[in-house]
Design a protein around this motif. Sequence first.
Motif, mmCIF file in Angstrom:
data_model
loop_
_atom_site.group_PDB
_atom_site.id
_atom_site.type_symbol
_atom_site.label_atom_id
_atom_site.label_comp_id
_atom_site.label_asym_id
_atom_site.label_seq_id
_atom_site.Cartn_x
_atom_site.Cartn_y
_atom_site.Cartn_z
ATOM 1 N N ARG A 139 0.802 -1.189 0.048
ATOM 2 C CA ARG A 139 -0.141 -0.122 0.076
ATOM 3 C C ARG A 139 0.821 1.066 -0.007
ATOM 4 O O ARG A 139 0.616 2.315 -0.722
ATOM 5 N N ALA A 140 1.740 1.144 0.900
ATOM 6 C CA ALA A 140 2.777 2.377 0.908
ATOM 7 C C ALA A 140 3.468 2.663 -0.361
ATOM 8 O O ALA A 140 3.803 3.805 -1.112
ATOM 9 N N SER A 141 3.984 1.492 -1.132
ATOM 10 C CA SER A 141 4.590 1.492 -2.357
ATOM 11 C C SER A 141 3.530 2.156 -3.384
ATOM 12 O O SER A 141 3.910 3.095 -4.426
ATOM 13 N N MET A 142 2.479 1.909 -3.524
ATOM 14 C CA MET A 142 1.390 2.280 -4.336
ATOM 15 C C MET A 142 1.236 3.780 -4.130
ATOM 16 O O MET A 142 0.964 4.393 -4.846
ATOM 17 N N ASP A 143 0.988 4.271 -2.709
ATOM 18 C CA ASP A 143 0.844 5.401 -2.571
ATOM 19 C C ASP A 143 2.062 6.408 -3.053
ATOM 20 O O ASP A 143 1.688 7.616 -3.483
ATOM 21 N N GLU A 144 3.135 5.786 -2.980
ATOM 22 C CA GLU A 144 4.421 6.669 -3.248
ATOM 23 C C GLU A 144 4.301 6.705 -4.971
ATOM 24 O O GLU A 144 4.635 7.617 -5.456
ATOM 25 N N PHE A 145 3.874 5.535 -5.708
ATOM 26 C CA PHE A 145 3.979 5.689 -7.006
ATOM 27 C C PHE A 145 2.836 6.641 -7.395
ATOM 28 O O PHE A 145 3.169 7.517 -8.369
#
Length: 92
Positions: A79-85
């Motif tokens: 989820r954190a990676s998706m938000d950063e993306f």
Amino acid sequence: MSEPHIHETHPDIVKRLRRAEGHLRSVITMIEAQRSCVDIAQQLHAVEKAISNAKRTLIRDHIDHCLEDAIGTEGRALRASMDEFKTIAKYL
């Protein structure tokens, strides 16, 4: 071939592309009529902006819906990676 799908932004994207199509026709007419380069460049800029905005809307819509659906309720790291993306994709 992937399954066809429509998002709520697709009609807006079509409107943007039709606007770009109209501007592009205007550019061709202007060139044929030997209009000033400044006027032609201004219309070309409008075409570029309309296409760029359509592309940006399509990409954001894909990220917000298709990719979000794909990761579902996975762990925090994903989820954190998706938000950063999503954050960095704003700069495309």
